[in-house]
Design an enzyme around this catalytic site. Sequence first.
Site, PDB file in Angstrom:
ATOM      1  N   CYS A   1      37.142  25.974  43.368  1.00 25.64           N
ATOM      2  CA  CYS A   1      38.312  25.157  43.013  1.00 25.64           C
ATOM      3  C   CYS A   1      39.557  26.037  43.062  1.00 25.64           C
ATOM      4  O   CYS A   1      39.473  27.249  42.904  1.00 25.64           O
ATOM      5  CB  CYS A   1      38.135  24.574  41.616  1.00 25.64           C
ATOM      6  SG  CYS A   1      37.813  25.818  40.358  1.00 25.64           S
TER       7      CYS A   1
ATOM      8  N   HIS B   1      37.440  37.281  38.154  1.00 25.75           N
ATOM      9  CA  HIS B   1      37.926  36.465  39.259  1.00 25.75           C
ATOM     10  C   HIS B   1      39.316  36.926  39.719  1.00 25.75           C
ATOM     11  O   HIS B   1      40.316  36.361  39.324  1.00 25.75           O
ATOM     12  CB  HIS B   1      37.947  34.994  38.768  1.00 25.75           C
ATOM     13  CG  HIS B   1      38.659  34.044  39.651  1.00 25.75           C
ATOM     14  ND1 HIS B   1      38.514  34.029  41.021  1.00 25.75           N
ATOM     15  CD2 HIS B   1      39.546  33.044  39.368  1.00 25.75           C
ATOM     16  CE1 HIS B   1      39.277  33.068  41.525  1.00 25.75           C
ATOM     17  NE2 HIS B   1      39.916  32.472  40.548  1.00 25.75           N
TER      18      HIS B   1
ATOM     19  N   CYS C   1      43.168  30.162  44.659  1.00 26.37           N
ATOM     20  CA  CYS C   1      41.845  30.764  44.491  1.00 26.37           C
ATOM     21  C   CYS C   1      40.918  30.453  45.660  1.00 26.37           C
ATOM     22  O   CYS C   1      39.843  31.042  45.780  1.00 26.37           O
ATOM     23  CB  CYS C   1      41.226  30.296  43.183  1.00 26.37           C
ATOM     24  SG  CYS C   1      42.332  30.626  41.820  1.00 26.37           S
TER      25      CYS C   1
END
Lengths: 291, 432
Positions: free
Chosen positions: B419, B389, B98
């Site tokens: 994160c 996301h 990510c």
Amino acid sequence: MSTTTLKSPPKSGPLYLKAALGMTPLAGKRSKEMPQRSVRLENIKTDPVKLSDYCRVTGFTMRDTLPPIYPNTLAFSLHMSLLTAGDFPFPAIGLVHVENTITQHRPIGVSEPVSLEVRATPIEPHPKGRQFTMITEVLVGDELVQVAESTYLRRGGGAQKDAPVKTGQRPPEKTKELPAIAEWKLPGDLGRRYAAVSGDRNPIHMHDLTAKAFGFPRAIAHGMWTKAHCLAALDNRRSDAFKVHVAFRKPILLPAKVELAAAEHDGGGLDFAVRNVRKGTPHLDGTIRPL
Amino acid sequence: MAAKTAKAPAARPVWVIGGNRIPFARSNGPYSHASNQDMLTAAVDGLADRYGLAGERVGDFAAGAVLKFARELNLSREVVLGSKLAPETPAFDVGQACGTGLEAAIVMANKIALGQIDSAVAGGSDTTSDAPIELNEDLRRILMDANRQKSLQGQLKTVLPRLRPWMVKPEIPVNQEARTGLSMGAHTAITAKEWGITREAQDELTFNSHKNLAAAYERGWQDDLITPYLGVEVDGNMRADTTIEKLAKLKPVFGGKEGTMTAANSTPLSDGASAVLLSTEEWATERGLTPRARFVDAETAAVDYIVKQEGLLLAPAYAVPRLLKRNNLALQDFDFYEIHEAFAAQVLATLKAWEDEAFCKQRLGLDEPLGSIDRSKLNVYGGSLAAAHPFAATGGRIIANLAKMLEEKGSGRGLISICAAGGQGVVAILER
């Protein structure tokens, strides 16, 4: 000129049946003149799933705007409904698509509903028979955003040796000079794959056997697939408002190894061609020009 | 011949000119049939239209996708070749789960700072709808062994005795940490419990995320950050009409019956792409572009979430103090905090860790806690819980948002914290 507005796209099954019947004496006597009428289909919404299937088979990136050749694909059933109507001067089967020009005034958004209006031009002589052009106007609301012209040849009667070819072809030596930029291996089932995403199930593209019935040794690639694949390869190298013209030369017998040849044109745009890799036989001549 | 020493240019300021993304969509929704390459090309072309990059040779293009096919090894370069950018624009793929989007921007910013390039595009794309499904791993190994045999007989001998009917079952990508076997949600549930993060606090953060994003759309704030794609104009996950009461009714999905994490306060699987334009001030001025914010500095940290039992998603808690120290800043010296909301619990645990004396002294080695932040400065235009996301696309969304916020404010400073899987955290500072 009269315009018939259809409520929904004509089903392709019955149209093919009509096209097949058109080859038999049952069709009766045909008119000599091109009927001066048009058919129209309004507010067609793009189905993103169908569009993505089309993009995968033709090689286009799925953007927020339609591949410029896509509306012409949507218009196929309208073309067929004119071509198979009782007042049409020729049987639909046996017509040869010789040239195709698309003039795009602006890109069409995927979510913009489009209206299509199709008509045929009067018959003109051709060196090998007679020709006419199907004109497809693509509108968003009242705004004309694209015009597609598909010129068809009916071989045989009415030929005039010195008749002008619709928009002319590039001299063969010019096509030969274009540098090859990509090699394409076209599979034997390409015709069926394209039929599944375009709805155009012309038997000459479907199987070797059905193609043989119409005098081709094997199934041939659909000209509009070949044009689409060229445009997909050059998609980001053209302006938003542009004109793409292609002349279809020798059919591509499937499976085949062909090459895309292309070069930038001095005054903007590109010249391109599709040739047989081994023999250099020209299959398609094309130009892309900014408007 | 006299000895010569090559002299590289000194470090230069790097600016964020702006960004573009397509609206994010929920998994198996409107972008189901779009590939990473399709979506990223759409995002880059939108950026090219907005900043006049058509035909421009940009210094470099770095982007990535977390879930990608083996055949997409050169995804970024293929995107360039299908986009409006000049085909002479070099490109390479970046992968850091990510953190991909932000890390891509860091790498590009560093190249600009070092004088290697003057302009760059950083991006990311992810689809969970068009995900790679692989051949069954056992079958793949058998086929590779067969490939090493010289004769057909040898190949058959290699394959036939080992084939089993269940080998038709493909390998489907799973959201699971390879070394712990736990999903990211399960890891975060442990963190949430350890830090005592309440359901109410998580739902409140979730509610604010939706409320803030909806308000941003309402006032047209997203207009120069987004271009529509496939008929979608707004993030599909956003629930403008959600309420704390509605959120409170949802059943927990991680951490068992007593768990506090729900489908709303955890990000859903989604599809989307984003891209940001970075350059020197001079490059921007030459093209009549107005830089929005300066890309100041960045830091990446990783934690041992396996043996040392650190929180899987708490690596930013380590990265931020290092970045602050290097830049001589306190945690409170920011006007905006853009903390990626993988889960509401992970955001809240990170903030709590910075307030915790024991954690800051023992784990971070600080003399005193970093302290708390003014919550009204957190994700003020919505976060990942509302926007969703699409893994590698989140970095670009946040950078473009923060740069615009700083431009609107006129001057100020913002902190980005993301994160990532594998116990990593990527953080950066933007300033104007």
